[in-house]
Motif scaffolding. Structure first.
Motif, PDB file in Angstrom:
ATOM      1  N   SER A   1       0.829  -1.195   0.000  1.00 49.18           N
ATOM      2  CA  SER A   1       0.000   0.000   0.000  1.00 49.18           C
ATOM      3  C   SER A   1       0.868   1.252   0.000  1.00 49.18           C
ATOM      4  O   SER A   1       2.073   1.192   0.273  1.00 49.18           O
ATOM      5  CB  SER A   1      -0.906   0.012   1.232  1.00 49.18           C
ATOM      6  OG  SER A   1      -0.118   0.162   2.404  1.00 49.18           O
ATOM      7  N   ARG A   2       0.253   2.386  -0.287  1.00 51.71           N
ATOM      8  CA  ARG A   2       0.980   3.648  -0.234  1.00 51.71           C
ATOM      9  C   ARG A   2       1.491   3.916   1.185  1.00 51.71           C
ATOM     10  O   ARG A   2       2.618   4.391   1.362  1.00 51.71           O
ATOM     11  CB  ARG A   2       0.062   4.780  -0.702  1.00 51.71           C
ATOM     12  CG  ARG A   2       0.693   6.171  -0.679  1.00 51.71           C
ATOM     13  CD  ARG A   2       1.799   6.309  -1.703  1.00 51.71           C
ATOM     14  NE  ARG A   2       1.295   6.317  -3.059  1.00 51.71           N
ATOM     15  CZ  ARG A   2       0.948   7.410  -3.747  1.00 51.71           C
ATOM     16  NH1 ARG A   2       1.046   8.590  -3.169  1.00 51.71           N
ATOM     17  NH2 ARG A   2       0.531   7.313  -4.984  1.00 51.71           N
ATOM     18  N   CYS A   3       0.676   3.596   2.188  1.00 50.04           N
ATOM     19  CA  CYS A   3       1.106   3.803   3.578  1.00 50.04           C
ATOM     20  C   CYS A   3       2.345   2.974   3.897  1.00 50.04           C
ATOM     21  O   CYS A   3       3.293   3.459   4.514  1.00 50.04           O
ATOM     22  CB  CYS A   3      -0.020   3.447   4.543  1.00 50.04           C
ATOM     23  SG  CYS A   3      -1.399   4.610   4.520  1.00 50.04           S
TER      24      CYS A   3
ATOM     25  N   VAL B   1       2.632  14.272   4.213  1.00 46.41           N
ATOM     26  CA  VAL B   1       1.483  13.958   5.049  1.00 46.41           C
ATOM     27  C   VAL B   1       0.208  13.665   4.258  1.00 46.41           C
ATOM     28  O   VAL B   1      -0.667  12.928   4.725  1.00 46.41           O
ATOM     29  CB  VAL B   1       1.245  15.107   6.061  1.00 46.41           C
ATOM     30  CG1 VAL B   1       0.678  16.339   5.366  1.00 46.41           C
ATOM     31  CG2 VAL B   1       0.341  14.660   7.191  1.00 46.41           C
ATOM     32  N   CYS B   2       0.086  14.203   3.066  1.00 46.77           N
ATOM     33  CA  CYS B   2      -1.120  13.983   2.258  1.00 46.77           C
ATOM     34  C   CYS B   2      -0.942  12.897   1.202  1.00 46.77           C
ATOM     35  O   CYS B   2      -1.802  12.736   0.328  1.00 46.77           O
ATOM     36  CB  CYS B   2      -1.536  15.276   1.569  1.00 46.77           C
ATOM     37  SG  CYS B   2      -2.216  16.506   2.686  1.00 46.77           S
ATOM     38  N   GLU B   3       0.159  12.161   1.255  1.00 40.12           N
ATOM     39  CA  GLU B   3       0.435  11.175   0.214  1.00 40.12           C
ATOM     40  C   GLU B   3      -0.178   9.807   0.489  1.00 40.12           C
ATOM     41  O   GLU B   3       0.155   8.839  -0.180  1.00 40.12           O
ATOM     42  CB  GLU B   3       1.947  11.044   0.009  1.00 40.12           C
ATOM     43  CG  GLU B   3       2.570  12.257  -0.638  1.00 40.12           C
ATOM     44  CD  GLU B   3       1.897  12.629  -1.951  1.00 40.12           C
ATOM     45  OE1 GLU B   3       1.727  11.732  -2.796  1.00 40.12           O
ATOM     46  OE2 GLU B   3       1.513  13.802  -2.124  1.00 40.12           O
ATOM     47  N   CYS B   4      -1.052   9.717   1.476  1.00 40.41           N
ATOM     48  CA  CYS B   4      -1.804   8.482   1.731  1.00 40.41           C
ATOM     49  C   CYS B   4      -3.168   8.882   2.265  1.00 40.41           C
ATOM     50  O   CYS B   4      -3.377  10.009   2.703  1.00 40.41           O
ATOM     51  CB  CYS B   4      -1.078   7.570   2.712  1.00 40.41           C
ATOM     52  SG  CYS B   4      -0.818   8.315   4.340  1.00 40.41           S
ATOM     53  N   ARG B   5      -4.091   7.948   2.243  1.00 44.55           N
ATOM     54  CA  ARG B   5      -5.456   8.262   2.662  1.00 44.55           C
ATOM     55  C   ARG B   5      -5.549   8.647   4.131  1.00 44.55           C
ATOM     56  O   ARG B   5      -6.266   9.574   4.508  1.00 44.55           O
ATOM     57  CB  ARG B   5      -6.359   7.067   2.382  1.00 44.55           C
ATOM     58  CG  ARG B   5      -6.588   6.819   0.898  1.00 44.55           C
ATOM     59  CD  ARG B   5      -7.560   5.662   0.684  1.00 44.55           C
ATOM     60  NE  ARG B   5      -7.796   5.431  -0.739  1.00 44.55           N
ATOM     61  CZ  ARG B   5      -8.598   4.477  -1.210  1.00 44.55           C
ATOM     62  NH1 ARG B   5      -9.224   3.664  -0.363  1.00 44.55           N
ATOM     63  NH2 ARG B   5      -8.765   4.338  -2.518  1.00 44.55           N
ATOM     64  N   CYS B   6      -4.831   7.931   4.980  1.00 40.29           N
ATOM     65  CA  CYS B   6      -4.929   8.257   6.406  1.00 40.29           C
ATOM     66  C   CYS B   6      -4.297   9.610   6.699  1.00 40.29           C
ATOM     67  O   CYS B   6      -4.767  10.349   7.568  1.00 40.29           O
ATOM     68  CB  CYS B   6      -4.291   7.168   7.248  1.00 40.29           C
ATOM     69  SG  CYS B   6      -2.534   6.912   6.935  1.00 40.29           S
ATOM     70  N   GLY B   7      -3.248   9.966   5.971  1.00 38.92           N
ATOM     71  CA  GLY B   7      -2.633  11.271   6.166  1.00 38.92           C
ATOM     72  C   GLY B   7      -3.549  12.390   5.728  1.00 38.92           C
ATOM     73  O   GLY B   7      -3.686  13.411   6.397  1.00 38.92           O
ATOM     74  N   ALA B   8      -4.214  12.202   4.577  1.00 40.48           N
ATOM     75  CA  ALA B   8      -5.107  13.232   4.061  1.00 40.48           C
ATOM     76  C   ALA B   8      -6.282  13.476   4.995  1.00 40.48           C
ATOM     77  O   ALA B   8      -6.855  14.558   5.022  1.00 40.48           O
ATOM     78  CB  ALA B   8      -5.606  12.829   2.689  1.00 40.48           C
TER      79      ALA B   8
END
Length: 294
Positions: A79-81, A96-103
């Motif tokens: 995954s991206r994370c 910080v915005c490069e994965c769903r949880c970060g966004a």
């Protein structure tokens, strides 16, 4: 797409489904709004029509991401994370915005000063100026990575696709060969969102357009009210994590600061839609102006 005539008088009658028959770049909720807005839109309709003719060409960008550095994600191996976590950059600074949880846990509205650090070692990121000028037009990530002496497994392409897309767009527009003859390049950058937390990466335009003052007007509804009108000067490149690297001393307190005027790359933030802010922006933007919608 929002009605281009919104706020010009009467309320919108519904979704903006009626496109301008000439340029096709703007839409309206009704014929009455299209007619009333023509006195504003006619100033830019021809220019937008020319750009829309090249829409397919402009959509074919080689700088979306580097498959060499993200092959595990491309082939669904991780995954991206997980990709970011293994490199120590998960939910950190520019990433910080490069994965769903970060966004989901951050917003530009809660941030006053954006991160100016790659959170990578200096061998993995372009934290200093290039060792040599660009010998030929860059046509791929391989070209770029070799020029900047970065290994292909570096993940920086995930963020650098913003400035490299600007570079490639200008090459397609035929302005690349003219940059040695002009002193200032003004870019209208429409619809910024997560890149608003990654502004420091635009400092790479200093290397891509040496000797040219680059002014970028970032216009979009994602810009918070309290940041409308902010001017950010990028005096150098985003720096690495090495404490003894030259970039840290050169970049300290200058890489992404507000209120200075002597940098090679200046970003100006504008809240709203382009058709609402165009006249204000065009009054201060001169020399070679380039329109870019991402």
């Amino acid at each position: 797409m929002e009605c281009a005539g919104k706020g010009s008088g009467t309320r919108c009658l519904g979704p903006a489904r009626k496109r301008c028959g000439r340029c096709g770049a703007v839409s309206y909720c009704s014929a009455s709004h299209q007619i009333s807005h023509w006195k504003v839109h006619r100033e830019e309709c021809e220019r937008l029509e020319q750009q829309m003719r090249n829409l397919d060409l402009l959509n074919d960008f080689p700088f979306t991401f580097s498959q060499e550095s993200t092959v595990q994600i491309s082939e669904k191996q991780e995954s991206r994370c997980s990709f970011l976590r293994k490199r120590g950059i998960h939910q950190v600074g520019l990433w910080v915005c490069e994965c769903r949880c970060g966004a989901s846990v951050t917003s530009f509205g809660n941030s006053r000063l954006e991160s100016d650090t790659w959170n990578l070692s200096n061998i993995l990121c372009p934290c200093r100026g290039p060792s040599s000028p660009i010998a030929k037009a860059l046509c791929s990530w391989k070209d770029y990575y070799e020029w900047r002496c970065i290994p292909l497994q570096s993940p920086v392409s995930l963020l650098l696709h913003w400035p490299l897309t600007v570079y490639h767009s200008i090459q397609l527009a035929g302005l690349g060969s003219l940059t040695s003859e002009i002193s200032k390049l003004c870019i209208h950058y429409l619809g910024p969102e997560k890149e608003l937390l990654q502004l420091a990466v635009f400092g790479e335009l200093r290397a891509l357009f040496p000797g040219v003052f680059v002014q970028i007007e970032l216009i979009g509804p994602a810009v918070p009210h309290h940041r409308d009108g902010d001017k950010i000067d990028l005096h150098s490149y985003a720096h690495c994590i090495e404490q003894d690297c030259d970039c840290r001393y050169k970049n300290e307190n200058t890489s992404c600061s507000i209120g200075h005027t002597s940098s090679a790359v200046t970003l100006q933030l504008h809240r709203g839609y382009y058709h609402e802010r165009f006249l204000d922006i065009s009054k201060v933007c001169f020399s070679f102006t380039f329109f870019l919608s991402l």
